[in-house]
Design a protein around this motif. Structure first.
Motif, mmCIF file in Angstrom:
data_model
loop_
_atom_site.group_PDB
_atom_site.id
_atom_site.type_symbol
_atom_site.label_atom_id
_atom_site.label_comp_id
_atom_site.label_asym_id
_atom_site.label_seq_id
_atom_site.Cartn_x
_atom_site.Cartn_y
_atom_site.Cartn_z
ATOM 1 N N LYS A 1 0.826 -1.208 0.000
ATOM 2 C CA LYS A 1 0.000 0.000 0.000
ATOM 3 C C LYS A 1 0.858 1.254 0.000
ATOM 4 N N ASP A 2 1.900 1.279 0.841
ATOM 5 C CA ASP A 2 2.768 2.458 0.909
ATOM 6 C C ASP A 2 3.574 2.630 -0.379
ATOM 7 N N PHE A 3 3.952 1.496 -0.978
ATOM 8 C CA PHE A 3 4.700 1.591 -2.223
ATOM 9 C C PHE A 3 3.826 2.164 -3.333
ATOM 10 N N LEU A 4 2.638 1.617 -3.517
ATOM 11 C CA LEU A 4 1.756 2.107 -4.574
ATOM 12 C C LEU A 4 1.300 3.539 -4.304
ATOM 13 N N ALA A 5 1.263 3.935 -3.039
ATOM 14 C CA ALA A 5 0.883 5.313 -2.702
ATOM 15 C C ALA A 5 1.858 6.324 -3.278
ATOM 16 N N LEU A 6 3.093 5.898 -3.554
ATOM 17 C CA LEU A 6 4.077 6.816 -4.147
ATOM 18 C C LEU A 6 3.627 7.319 -5.511
ATOM 19 N N GLY A 7 2.760 6.553 -6.186
ATOM 20 C CA GLY A 7 2.310 6.950 -7.510
ATOM 21 C C GLY A 7 0.809 7.178 -7.603
ATOM 22 N N ARG A 8 0.176 7.422 -6.454
ATOM 23 C CA ARG A 8 -1.271 7.615 -6.448
ATOM 24 C C ARG A 8 -1.642 8.947 -5.810
ATOM 25 N N ARG A 9 -2.757 9.503 -6.275
ATOM 26 C CA ARG A 9 -3.308 10.681 -5.615
ATOM 27 C C ARG A 9 -3.920 10.293 -4.276
ATOM 28 N N ASP A 10 -4.655 9.181 -4.271
ATOM 29 C CA ASP A 10 -5.379 8.729 -3.076
ATOM 30 C C ASP A 10 -4.810 7.393 -2.637
ATOM 31 N N ALA A 11 -4.038 7.410 -1.563
ATOM 32 C CA ALA A 11 -3.361 6.194 -1.104
ATOM 33 C C ALA A 11 -4.350 5.117 -0.679
ATOM 34 N N SER A 12 -5.567 5.495 -0.333
ATOM 35 C CA SER A 12 -6.541 4.522 0.156
ATOM 36 C C SER A 12 -7.332 3.853 -0.967
ATOM 37 N N ASN A 13 -7.138 4.296 -2.202
ATOM 38 C CA ASN A 13 -7.882 3.750 -3.341
ATOM 39 C C ASN A 13 -7.082 2.616 -3.974
ATOM 40 N N ASP A 14 -7.447 1.379 -3.643
ATOM 41 C CA ASP A 14 -6.687 0.227 -4.135
ATOM 42 C C ASP A 14 -6.831 0.019 -5.636
ATOM 43 N N ALA A 15 -7.856 0.629 -6.237
ATOM 44 C CA ALA A 15 -8.065 0.440 -7.671
ATOM 45 C C ALA A 15 -7.339 1.474 -8.518
ATOM 46 N N GLU A 16 -6.788 2.514 -7.892
ATOM 47 C CA GLU A 16 -6.167 3.596 -8.653
ATOM 48 C C GLU A 16 -4.882 3.123 -9.310
ATOM 49 N N ASP A 17 -4.692 3.507 -10.576
ATOM 50 C CA ASP A 17 -3.459 3.168 -11.280
ATOM 51 C C ASP A 17 -2.277 3.947 -10.718
ATOM 52 N N PHE A 18 -1.095 3.448 -11.029
ATOM 53 C CA PHE A 18 0.160 4.049 -10.566
ATOM 54 C C PHE A 18 0.628 5.042 -11.624
#
Length: 853
Positions: free
Chosen positions: A347-364
């Motif tokens: 989650k923290d890794f993908l948050a580096l490329g997301r606007r919303d860290a809590s959105n698991d469906a958001e692209d990187f």
């Protein structure tokens, strides 16, 4: 195809007196040094054209008899000697701008990463504006002596070659580059073996060899996976620029960012500053962090502090679709091993490329990764800076768009690369022999008015004549390749008029650039073009992306329009737009036309190149033209309006374009004195050159990057790594503490002293009572955010005043005070906000933490 059992290279047999030609051929300084260029042309001018201006290939193809003759030609040998002396003098950095200005400071090593580099036409490693800008950046860094290296990929097929079918629909070819006949060389180790790097991909490692392109003082290192050590699938990673699907794109960007950084390490370089030109190379930030963790036993958070401090990011697109996004599935496939070994959660890794860290469906998003992992971020014009701040505002929720941590440095062009030899000769005579060294000096360009009108106009007319001749020749070749009738091919010699007002339009054919805007009212345009007394003609060029059918349709519309009998001799589309075509166009047209849909043009640089050669810009107020335009430098289509209805916008702006042509441009161009000179037009040419040339060049641009980004980033990075990286460890711990406790902050009360009504010159004292929890006054910056109000009661053009800690009241409650001085009348207001504060953070707004009253 039969494969050999052994491969070898054959070098040309150069007579001893001419050996220096070989060294000169492998340094691209000849691209922008006209005397060196003419030296190679003297060898064999026809062969120079046949080899697409490639001196390495030419030296291998030229007849030995010709070389032997030149080796005994005293005049040529004297010219070679002078050229070598100029070359050696150029390579001496002791007299460079950087050495004189910053030579006594700790010197950084700056690595400039880009997916494409447009350095010269014989090295087709570029697609368009991004690559040309990268190449110009490299050249100016060389001219200025900035300690910089370039990093990219070397594409076996480069970008596609364009041709049109009989219906005018774009077709693509992908010719393969023969690297061994290009001005590039493989990097070798002390045992003369190619230097390679290995990059982990799912289930295997991919090996890349490293090629060097020497551009003056600056090396550019390009990675190539097309080697036998790799599978065919992995050899194809560096096959095509911007080719393939999403998975090919992520493989290329891993190679560029991670492989590129490892390549520098393999060559013994450890850059203190990395500049990511667009988000394609953003994975390099992960590789830098990984290496820091491994070498210094750091956590990811600690390594990230060092990486971020020494990273610069430039975004080039105001269009959301122009940014690279990868699905979580693709990111898991290629980076699961990375984040597990780095000790951070998925989650923290993908948050580096997301606007919303809590959105698991958001692209990187690669742009978001680059923004989060860089200390300095910028757009490429002032307007693009505004657009980028609004576009990426929600990466830092709670931060107003005006405060979004993205600045701007406006693009420029490398003037010596784009000015014609004829015009450069004029500059040499009237601006002085050092004009190339002082290209960003306003005082120098004020001397343009010394050039006699007659000389400037005759020089410009020669370039227009050469453009017309070039267009005729290219059209003939295009028609023959298309299998056109003999009568059609013969008509190619009759198109265009070397004396007519000539408009150029050349760029990527994306729909927002509106290439067909000029065709909107066919009857009106035909009347403009067909005026027998005041003829006008238009030359088009440019490519659409192979997957962009709407862009291809624009080209088809232009082709169909130009085939009408009324305009057949007044319009032409030149196929396969590249640096050669661009050079002929910007050096020969009278008017450079640009019609983007504002605000989608990030900057644009072709109009700058045209200005250097005396062309005048006619453009929508977008990108760089917002900064360059005034009534004396060119013409503006509209006044910077933005529309919700695109059809209506096209109607309004096409009419404005026709009005300008009919009422201003055409009359001014054909208003001739008794001597036949259009003195009003020439005056506008000179004013345009005087005001545009000293500002919109890459020397100014690279100086800005160096002094505003590279040097501060270098200093801060050194500070964090000193004392066994103690600064990075302390900063990471502080950042974690602030992040963990930020939500417990409270602004308890805000009190303003004084009267409700104030007069100019009076002051207003503001007190803020704040509950800091476990944080201290040193951990935060309490600020007054004040300014005039608009009709909606919102603060516009805010000013910031840092409030001072006045007293600790009780427990965790603290009082801060600040003073607002009233220096203007009107309706004003203020609020209070709290941001993180630490002497080592690059920008308090980048942490995304803010508390408003």
């Amino acid at each position: 195809m039969i494969r050999p059992i052994y491969t070898y290279s054959v070098a040309p047999s150069i007579p001893q007196p001419l050996q220096r030609l070989y060294a000169l051929a492998y340094n691209l300084v000849w691209v922008w040094d006209h005397e060196l260029l003419e030296l190679f042309m003297r060898l064999d001018s026809d062969l120079w054209e046949e080899t697409h201006h490639n001196p390495v290939q030419m030296l291998g193809a030229i007849k030995q008899k010709r070389l032997n003759t030149l080796s005994r030609d005293e005049a040529f040998l004297g010219e070679l000697e002078r050229a070598w002396d100029r070359y050696a003098q150029y390579l001496d950095v002791s007299s460079s701008w950087f050495q004189k200005r910053h030579g006594k400071e700790p010197v950084p090593t700056v690595a400039y990463f880009s997916a494409e580099f447009g350095l010269t036409e014989c090295l087709p490693n570029y697609s368009g504006g991004l690559g040309i800008l990268s190449g110009d950046h490299i050249k100016s860094a060389s001219d200025l002596g900035v300690p910089l290296v370039g990093v990219g990929l070397l594409y076996q097929q480069g970008y596609f070659s364009q041709y049109l079918n009989a219906d005018g629909w774009q077709q693509e070819r992908h010719p393969e580059n023969d690297f061994y006949t290009l001005p590039i060389q493989i990097e070798r180790d002390k045992d003369d073996k190619p230097v390679t790097v290995s990059i982990e991909y799912p289930g295997r490692s991919v090996v890349a060899q490293i090629w060097r392109v020497q551009a003056g003082r600056v090396p550019v290192f390009l990675l190539d996976t097309n080697i036998p050590a790799n599978s065919q699938e992995d050899q194809d990673i560096t096959d095509q620029l911007y080719g393939g699907d999403r998975e090919m794109r992520i493989k290329q960007e891993i190679m560029l960012g991670i492989g590129g950084y490892r390549a520098l390490c393999a060559l013994g370089m450890k850059p203190t500053v990395c500049h990511m030109n667009e988000g394609h190379s953003a994975f390099l930030s992960l590789e830098r962090s990984r290496q820091l963790m491994k070498e210094n036993n750091l956590s990811f958070a600690e390594a990230r502090e060092v990486t971020t401090a020494g990273t610069v990011f430039t975004t080039h697109t105001p269009v959301p679709a122009g940014n690279d996004y990868f699905t979580p599935v693709l990111m898991d496939k290629y980076f699961t091993d990375f984040y597990k070994k780095s000790g951070i959660s998925r989650k923290d890794f993908l948050a580096l490329g997301r606007r919303d860290a809590s959105n698991d469906a958001e692209d990187f998003c690669m742009t978001i990764l680059a923004l989060r992992m860089s200390a300095y971020s910028n757009g490429v014009s002032k307007l693009h800076g505004d657009v980028s701040r609004a576009m990426w505002q929600n990466v830092w929720p709670g931060i107003p768009a005006s405060d979004t941590p993205i600045g701007s440095i406006t693009n420029g062009v490398h003037t010596p690369s784009w000015v014609s030899r004829d015009m450069a000769g004029l500059f040499e005579r009237y601006l002085g022999p050092r004009w190339k060294d002082d290209v960003d000096e306003s005082a120098l360009w004020s001397l343009v008015h010394r050039i006699p009108d007659e000389e400037l106009w005759r020089t410009h007319e020669r370039r227009r004549e050469r453009l017309v001749a070039f267009a005729r020749q290219r059209l003939r070749s295009q028609l023959e390749a298309r299998g056109a009738l003999r009568t059609e091919v013969a008509q190619a010699a009759e198109i265009l008029n070397p004396d007519a007002l000539t408009i150029g339009f050349a760029r990527r054919y994306a729909t927002y650039k509106r290439a067909a805007l000029l065709l909107r009212d066919a009857e009106r345009l035909i009347n403009i073009l067909g005026d027998k007394n005041r003829p006008v003609q238009i030359i088009f060029a440019g490519k659409a992306h192979p997957m962009d059918n709407p862009g291809k349709e624009l080209i088809r519309q232009i082709i169909h329009f130009e085939r009408q009998p009324e305009v057949r001799r007044r319009m032409v589309f030149i196929e396969d737009y590249d640096m050669v075509v661009a050079r002929y166009l910007v050096q020969g047209v009278d008017v450079w036309l640009n019609t983007p849909r504002r605000p989608y043009e990030a900057s644009g640089t072709s109009g700058m190149k045209a200005s250097v050669n005396g062309a005048i810009n006619l453009s929508v107020l977008d990108g760089w033209w917002v900064e360059a335009y005034n009534a004396n430098t060119g013409w503006a289509i509209g006044r910077g309006e933005e529309y919700g209805d695109e059809t209506y916008q096209d109607e309004v702006e096409s009419n404005a374009l026709y009005d300008l042509l009919e009422k201003e441009l055409v009359p001014l161009f054909y208003n001739r004195g008794a001597d036949g000179l259009p003195r009003g037009w020439i005056s506008k040419m000179k004013t345009s050159m005087r005001e545009i040339c000293p500002v919109f060049n890459t020397n100014r641009m690279v100086r800005q990057y160096t002094e505003e980004f590279y040097l501060p980033a270098h200093t801060r990075q050194l500070s964090l790594v000193s004392n066994q990286l103690q600064g990075a460890k302390v900063l990471a711990a502080w950042r974690t503490k602030v992040q963990d406790h930020w939500m417990k902050l409270k602004i308890v009360e805000v009190k303003a002293g004084g009267k409700e009504g104030m007069k100019v010159g009076e002051s207003l004292d503001v007190h803020a009572i704040v509950d800091l929890g476990v944080l201290t006054p040193e951990d935060v910056s309490v600020e007054l955010y004040h300014g005039a109000l608009n009709s909606n009661g919102e603060i516009v053009k805010p000013r910031i005043i840092t409030m001072n800690a006045l007293a600790k009241l009780k427990g965790t409650i603290h009082e801060f005070v600040g003073t607002i001085k009233s220096d203007s009348s009107g309706r004003l207001g203020f609020t209070v906000r709290i941001l993180p504060h630490h002497r080592d953070i690059d920008n308090p707004r980048k942490q995304g933490l803010v508390l408003w009253a």
